[in-house]
Design a protein around this motif. Structure first.
Motif, PDB file in Angstrom:
ATOM      1  N   SER A  33      24.650 -13.934 -98.847  1.00  0.00           N
ATOM      2  CA  SER A  33      23.308 -14.257 -99.350  1.00  0.00           C
ATOM      3  C   SER A  33      22.455 -14.929 -98.293  1.00  0.00           C
ATOM      4  N   ARG A  34      23.099 -15.686 -97.401  1.00  0.00           N
ATOM      5  CA  ARG A  34      22.368 -16.387 -96.347  1.00  0.00           C
ATOM      6  C   ARG A  34      21.884 -15.440 -95.255  1.00  0.00           C
ATOM      7  N   MET A  35      22.538 -14.282 -95.095  1.00  0.00           N
ATOM      8  CA  MET A  35      22.158 -13.335 -94.055  1.00  0.00           C
ATOM      9  C   MET A  35      20.718 -12.863 -94.192  1.00  0.00           C
ATOM     10  N   PHE A  36      20.219 -12.756 -95.423  1.00  0.00           N
ATOM     11  CA  PHE A  36      18.833 -12.328 -95.627  1.00  0.00           C
ATOM     12  C   PHE A  36      17.864 -13.364 -95.047  1.00  0.00           C
ATOM     13  N   THR A  37      18.173 -14.644 -95.237  1.00  0.00           N
ATOM     14  CA  THR A  37      17.319 -15.699 -94.683  1.00  0.00           C
ATOM     15  C   THR A  37      17.397 -15.733 -93.166  1.00  0.00           C
ATOM     16  N   VAL A  38      18.602 -15.587 -92.622  1.00  0.00           N
ATOM     17  CA  VAL A  38      18.778 -15.626 -91.167  1.00  0.00           C
ATOM     18  C   VAL A  38      18.042 -14.476 -90.497  1.00  0.00           C
ATOM     19  N   LEU A  91       8.081  -1.885 -90.370  1.00  0.00           N
ATOM     20  CA  LEU A  91       9.189  -0.951 -90.503  1.00  0.00           C
ATOM     21  C   LEU A  91      10.539  -1.613 -90.277  1.00  0.00           C
ATOM     22  N   VAL A  92      10.665  -2.391 -89.193  1.00  0.00           N
ATOM     23  CA  VAL A  92      11.960  -2.957 -88.830  1.00  0.00           C
ATOM     24  C   VAL A  92      12.435  -3.955 -89.880  1.00  0.00           C
ATOM     25  N   TYR A  93      11.543  -4.883 -90.273  1.00  0.00           N
ATOM     26  CA  TYR A  93      11.945  -5.913 -91.245  1.00  0.00           C
ATOM     27  C   TYR A  93      12.381  -5.318 -92.582  1.00  0.00           C
ATOM     28  N   PRO A  94      11.586  -4.426 -93.215  1.00  0.00           N
ATOM     29  CA  PRO A  94      12.073  -3.837 -94.482  1.00  0.00           C
ATOM     30  C   PRO A  94      13.352  -3.030 -94.302  1.00  0.00           C
ATOM     31  N   ALA A  95      13.466  -2.306 -93.158  1.00  0.00           N
ATOM     32  CA  ALA A  95      14.667  -1.489 -92.951  1.00  0.00           C
ATOM     33  C   ALA A  95      15.913  -2.360 -92.831  1.00  0.00           C
ATOM     34  N   VAL A  96      15.812  -3.471 -92.114  1.00  0.00           N
ATOM     35  CA  VAL A  96      16.962  -4.367 -91.959  1.00  0.00           C
ATOM     36  C   VAL A  96      17.329  -5.000 -93.298  1.00  0.00           C
ATOM     37  N   MET A  97      16.332  -5.408 -94.074  1.00  0.00           N
ATOM     38  CA  MET A  97      16.618  -6.009 -95.386  1.00  0.00           C
ATOM     39  C   MET A  97      17.306  -5.009 -96.318  1.00  0.00           C
ATOM     40  N   VAL A  98      16.822  -3.763 -96.299  1.00  0.00           N
ATOM     41  CA  VAL A  98      17.444  -2.731 -97.139  1.00  0.00           C
ATOM     42  C   VAL A  98      18.861  -2.444 -96.670  1.00  0.00           C
ATOM     43  N   LEU A 152      21.135  -5.171 -97.858  1.00  0.00           N
ATOM     44  CA  LEU A 152      21.378  -5.030 -99.291  1.00  0.00           C
ATOM     45  C   LEU A 152      22.369  -3.903 -99.570  1.00  0.00           C
ATOM     46  N   ILE A 153      22.266  -2.804 -98.821  1.00  0.00           N
ATOM     47  CA  ILE A 153      23.191  -1.680 -99.016  1.00  0.00           C
ATOM     48  C   ILE A 153      24.607  -2.076 -98.629  1.00  0.00           C
ATOM     49  N   GLU A 154      24.761  -2.754 -97.477  1.00  0.00           N
ATOM     50  CA  GLU A 154      26.091  -3.162 -97.030  1.00  0.00           C
ATOM     51  C   GLU A 154      26.724  -4.144 -98.005  1.00  0.00           C
ATOM     52  N   THR A 155      25.932  -5.074 -98.505  1.00  0.00           N
ATOM     53  CA  THR A 155      26.470  -6.034 -99.470  1.00  0.00           C
ATOM     54  C   THR A 155      26.869  -5.339-100.767  1.00  0.00           C
TER      55      THR A 155
END
Length: 471
Positions: free
Chosen positions: A214-219, A292-299, A302-305
């Motif tokens: 959960s912390r990875m999203f903030t980091v 593009l980069v920020y939404p792609a990394v967040m998605v 979320l997929i990996e989790t």
């Protein structure tokens, strides 16, 4: 003819042993060099002032570097084994990958287990006591006196741990055979002790990994540039610049006698400068980087989790219906004989990505816990004592990573060496409870993470409503 065949077989065995030893040495040398540069980046430079203390710090530095290299090897062990299995399946007769065989993989697992025990029970305690030692009273001060005190402390510590294990064995299992087996230090005592520490490491991973997921999203949100939606960065930079100039004028106008005001203003000015730097970086970022980069990394996170939680849920079902799903179940076909994933090379690549993702998340979660927050190393300002503590913590986490990955069903690779000899891996209730706790805690952490903003707004709204009612 038989004598010639025997000689040729011995020569081939000798050459294979030399080749495997050379490969292991080269791999470890690379990890050692990388670990040395990492530790020297964070090590406090002022630790090397006096001659005697400089020698002690240098020895502790080498031991800590060795431990960090072993930790990196333990992390890479499972992914390397998985990818090696798939390569051997894809190119079974290729001459250039003949060095990559089951004997090499087994040797790496045994070396990782041996060095993990050596670092955990000998090298790191020696480095810590060596740093804290001053020599016994009445003896001539120097390196020899400090080494003597360190060795005595290690012997006393070993006797203390051995006594604790004997008492625990007498209370739990008062059997003559179990007590006699404790005298066999190499075959029973050390693997048994390492099994207990591995269980503690898995429990620590059970605590750290969900928090880290959960912390990875903030980091990642702090490292990447967020999209500018309904924001005027020029106006924010202009306001923060005015605030910086006002704080600078106040600092210039204060007298040196008001120390506490100066310190507070300097801290506030430093925070303002940091915020201004972040805003300027967001302004200079390109449109594709922001949008593009920020939404792609967040998605992607979320997929990996989600995949990790889904694999754990599937593993729970497999544990309930198939006993071979246990980590200490039946042995597989061996290296290079069958694929470990139903999806072949793609599934193996996904397993490797998830294993690295879990390790990074566990480290992030470890340093995010309040109890371990003081362990965070600082560049050029970390004492050797804190470096030793970090190396031990990372070693425990990395040694437990293959066990956790197999226990959660992230991979089906059978643990080799002493990693697969842990008695608790064959306990159905421990393994099932571990999977259930991981799935539940991870889900709760993610729900809390994504609903925190909504809950804060609700609390603010309820607070305003309560204030209006009171008025």
């Amino acid at each position: 003819m038989e004598g010639q065949d025997e000689v040729s077989a011995r020569e081939q065995h000798f050459h294979s042993q030399v080749r495997e030893s050379t490969i292991c040495f080269l791999l470890f040398a690379i990890l050692y060099i990388v670990s040395y540069f990492i530790i020297t980046r964070y090590k406090r430079k002022s630790d090397e002032q006096e001659d005697e203390d400089a020698i002690v710090n240098r020895i502790s530095l080498f031991l800590s570097t060795f431990t960090l290299a072993v930790s990196a090897g333990a992390v890479l062990l499972l992914p390397f084994s998985i990818i090696s299995n798939e390569i051997l399946l894809s190119f079974p007769q290729n001459y250039y990958i003949q060095w990559l065989n089951g004997s090499l993989i087994h040797g790496l697992w045994n070396l990782a287990s041996l060095f993990s025990n050596l670092c955990l029970f000998v090298l790191m305690p020696f480095a810590f006591f060596f740093l804290e030692s001053e020599g016994f009273a009445g003896l001539k001060k120097g390196i020899r006196a400090r080494i003597l005190e360190t060795v005595v402390m290690l012997v006393l510590l070993a006797l203390l741990i051995l006594g604790i294990v004997w008492v625990a064995s007498a209370l739990i299992d008062n059997d003559a055979a179990s007590m006699e087996s404790l005298y066999d230090l190499w075959e029973f005592y050390l693997p048994y002790l390492y099994s207990c520490i591995s269980l503690m490491g898995c429990l620590l991973l059970l605590l750290c990994t969900p928090v880290g997921l959960s912390r990875m999203f903030t980091v990642m949100g702090q490292l990447l540039v967020k999209p500018t939606i309904l924001e005027d960065l020029d106006e924010q930079i202009y306001i923060i610049t005015l605030e910086e100039e006002a704080l600078q004028r106040r600092l210039n106008g204060l007298s040196s006698s008001v120390d506490y005001n100066i310190m507070d203003l300097e801290q506030e000015l430093e925070n303002v400068k940091t915020l201004k730097t972040k805003l300027e970086r967001r302004k200079k970022a390109s449109a594709w980087e922001r949008n593009l980069v920020y939404p792609a990394v967040m998605v992607l996170l979320l997929i990996e989790t989600s995949i990790s939680v889904l694999l754990v849920a599937c593993n729970i079902l497999c544990l309930l219906v198939d006993e071979t799903a246990m980590p200490k179940g039946t042995r597989g076909p061996g290296i290079g004989n069958a694929s470990l994933s139903a999806f072949g090379f793609v599934g193996a690549a996904l397993e490797i990505i998830l294993i690295f993702y879990l390790m990074v998340s566990s480290v992030v979660g470890f340093y995010s816990l309040r109890f371990f927050g003081n362990f965070i190393p600082k560049k050029d300002d970390t004492t050797m004592t804190k470096i030793i503590g970090n190396c031990v913590s990372i070693l425990v986490l990395s040694s437990a990573l293959p066990v956790m990955s197999r226990t959660l069903g992230i991979t089906r690779f059978d643990l080799l060496g002493d990693f697969g000899r842990f008695n608790w891996l064959g306990n159905f209730y421990i393994v099932l409870s571990y999977n259930l706790l991981f799935a539940i805690v991870t889900t709760l952490c993610l729900v809390r993470k994504f609903t925190s903003a909504v809950r804060e707004e609700l609390f603010k709204a309820l607070g305003r409503c309560g204030h209006v009612t009171w008025i």
